[in-house]
Design an enzyme around this catalytic site. Structure first.
Site, PDB file in Angstrom:
ATOM      1  N   ASP A 135       2.122   2.783   3.374  1.00 38.30           N
ATOM      2  CA  ASP A 135       1.254   3.944   3.144  1.00 38.30           C
ATOM      3  C   ASP A 135       1.219   4.885   4.344  1.00 38.30           C
ATOM      4  O   ASP A 135       1.424   6.093   4.186  1.00 38.30           O
ATOM      5  CB  ASP A 135      -0.155   3.442   2.826  1.00 38.30           C
ATOM      6  N   SER A 184      -7.167   4.235  -1.434  1.00 40.20           N
ATOM      7  CA  SER A 184      -6.955   2.787  -1.370  1.00 40.20           C
ATOM      8  C   SER A 184      -8.232   1.993  -1.627  1.00 40.20           C
ATOM      9  O   SER A 184      -8.168   0.841  -2.059  1.00 40.20           O
ATOM     10  CB  SER A 184      -6.382   2.379  -0.007  1.00 40.20           C
ATOM     11  N   ASP A 195       0.856  -1.198   0.000  1.00 44.08           N
ATOM     12  CA  ASP A 195       0.000   0.000   0.000  1.00 44.08           C
ATOM     13  C   ASP A 195       0.889   1.244   0.000  1.00 44.08           C
ATOM     14  O   ASP A 195       1.665   1.452   0.927  1.00 44.08           O
ATOM     15  CB  ASP A 195      -0.914   0.000   1.227  1.00 44.08           C
ATOM     16  N   HIS A 253       2.361   8.743   4.503  1.00 46.18           N
ATOM     17  CA  HIS A 253       1.544   9.897   4.910  1.00 46.18           C
ATOM     18  C   HIS A 253       2.276  10.724   5.966  1.00 46.18           C
ATOM     19  O   HIS A 253       2.143  11.938   6.008  1.00 46.18           O
ATOM     20  CB  HIS A 253       0.201   9.433   5.480  1.00 46.18           C
ATOM     21  N   THR A 286      -7.935  -2.073   1.534  1.00 45.61           N
ATOM     22  CA  THR A 286      -7.354  -3.056   0.603  1.00 45.61           C
ATOM     23  C   THR A 286      -7.894  -4.467   0.851  1.00 45.61           C
ATOM     24  O   THR A 286      -8.424  -5.085  -0.087  1.00 45.61           O
ATOM     25  CB  THR A 286      -5.810  -3.022   0.648  1.00 45.61           C
ATOM     26  N   ASP A 309      -1.244  -0.278  -4.737  1.00 43.58           N
ATOM     27  CA  ASP A 309      -2.516   0.338  -5.106  1.00 43.58           C
ATOM     28  C   ASP A 309      -2.308   1.758  -5.640  1.00 43.58           C
ATOM     29  O   ASP A 309      -3.065   2.252  -6.464  1.00 43.58           O
ATOM     30  CB  ASP A 309      -3.503   0.310  -3.922  1.00 43.58           C
ATOM     31  N   HIS A 310      -1.242   2.401  -5.144  1.00 45.17           N
ATOM     32  CA  HIS A 310      -0.875   3.761  -5.563  1.00 45.17           C
ATOM     33  C   HIS A 310       0.425   4.083  -4.859  1.00 45.17           C
ATOM     34  O   HIS A 310       0.872   3.326  -3.980  1.00 45.17           O
ATOM     35  CB  HIS A 310      -1.949   4.785  -5.151  1.00 45.17           C
ATOM     36  N   GLU A 345      -0.925  -7.903   2.122  1.00 42.39           N
ATOM     37  CA  GLU A 345      -0.732  -6.456   1.976  1.00 42.39           C
ATOM     38  C   GLU A 345       0.388  -5.942   2.898  1.00 42.39           C
ATOM     39  O   GLU A 345       0.354  -6.165   4.110  1.00 42.39           O
ATOM     40  CB  GLU A 345      -2.022  -5.697   2.310  1.00 42.39           C
TER      41      GLU A 345
HETATM   42 ZN   LIG Z   1      -3.012   6.300   2.005  1.00 46.13          ZN
END
Ligand SMILES: [Zn+2]
Length: 375
Positions: A265, A86, A44, A269, A139, A307-308, A260
């Site tokens: 992620d 997500s 993620d 952040h 996810t 996912d990104h 995952e």
């Molecule tokens: Zn995020």
């Protein structure tokens, strides 16, 4: 090697004349290498910079990503935004359908998106989820839930209980304990469905088959920097693979496991370079374990993607004078949110040669469903 043989046979199939028709037929069959087990791994927020950082910080010693036998790139935009969240990206990777940011497992008009895990489960495959966030998070949720908002954690918890997923390891105990069905908590509802519910990795160690849910924290599991075992994801992945393999030992059908690397992620952040490194490292070790499993179990495809990308991480030179022998490295961040760049796909094992090039995130599960011959 098997897939290489398949690749050669595909070439033969198109090159030989009808004189070799019997051989052509067998080649045709072999050319479509059937994937029996799919290990679908999602970092993620993991873009190319996060993977590059792992390599750089390891002094360029090969990581699990370096074992990849094929690669691709996918675009990640959602139905309503060039920068996805997500939930929309998970829905795309799980089902092959675009949706709006925040929506989980359904199209913008509310039409449910059936995930390849749900399809596999219906066709007799074993299914599993391994995460470091809560099991109701976007996810993992994209593989079994269908809700207008990813924040509908109560409904997602109820749908988790009904999902039929055979092995699920992560956090989210609180939402299941608070949820209620026919006067019982959702944890009791799981036990009524013959799940063994365990609360730590030691307890999980004694389980080697059957349906199991591991609830290792109330919500998110801690990050590695906040105390999670840095080998958790690898060990949980190995355990899930053991249980799923045992469960399908007597079946023609294999399994589909989603793993995952959830908190690459969250560290992104937070623009926390050290945290991104630790989470990516834990994920990479799980990727290595999945690839080892594929080596020992022909018919297994490992697909690793994201996912990104999160944070717009860039690895920059500290100086602009390129004549220096070393200029130092900076980890710079473009945002505390997500970005719209393409993300990599790494492939390993049976069928790896079948997926490459540049595609949309919705194309990936369609190709995987084809390789697994899902109806
Ligand atoms: Zn995020």
């Amino acid at each position: 090697m098997k897939k290489l043989i398949c690749g050669v046979l595909v070439v033969l199939m198109t090159a030989v004349t009808p004189v070799l028709s019997a051989k052509s037929n067998s080649a045709k069959k072999a050319g479509k290498c059937e994937v029996k087990n799919l290990i679908y791994m999602i970092g993620d927020g993991m873009g190319l910079a996060q993977v590059s950082m792992l390599l750089l910080e390891g002094k360029y010693l090969p990581t699990a990503f370096n074992r990849s036998e094929n690669i691709a790139l996918i675009s990640t935009y959602s139905a309503n935004n060039r920068v996805t969240d997500s939930a929309a990206a998970g829905t795309a990777l799980a089902s092959g359908h675009k949706t709006d940011n925040g929506m989980l497992g359904q199209e913008p008009d509310g039409t449910p998106c059936v995930s390849i895990m749900e399809r596999a489960g219906k066709e007799g495959y074993q299914t599993g989820l391994v995460v470091t966030v809560y099991l109701q998070h976007a996810t993992p949720g994209a593989f079994y839930a269908h809700v207008p908002s990813r924040n509908d954690l109560g409904v997602i918890s109820e749908q988790f209980v009904e999902s039929g997923v055979d092995v699920a390891l992560g956090g989210g105990k609180k939402f299941l304990a608070e949820g209620e069905k026919a006067g019982k908590s959702l944890i009791e509802a799981l036990e009524d469905k013959d799940y063994k519910v365990v609360y730590d990795m030691d307890e999980l160690g004694s389980v080697d088959k059957g349906k199991v849910v591991g609830l290792f924290s109330d919500e998110y599991m801690p990050t590695v920097l906040n105390g999670r075992d840095p080998n958790y994801l690898k060990e949980a992945t190995e355990k899930a693979l053991e249980i799923l393999s045992n469960n399908c030992a007597d079946s023609k059908k294999g399994f589909m496991l989603m793993v995952e690397g959830s908190q690459i992620d969250s560290e992104g952040h937070a623009n926390n370079a050290a945290g991104i490194l630790e989470e990516t490292r834990d994920f990479a070790q799980a990727v290595g374990a999945a690839m080892d499993f594929a080596d020992q179990n022909p018919g297994t495809l490992v697909v690793v993607t994201a996912d990104h990308e999160t944070s717009g991480l860039s690895i920059t030179s500290n100086k602009t004078d390129f004549t220096l022998s070393d200029s130092g490295i900076g980890y710079d961040f473009g945002t505390t949110g997500h970005t719209g760049i393409m993300v990599p796909v790494y492939l390993y094992g049976t069928g790896a040669e079948q997926i490459n090039g540049i595609m949309d995130n919705t194309d990936l599960p369609k190709k995987l469903a084809e390789l697994m011959r899902l109806k």
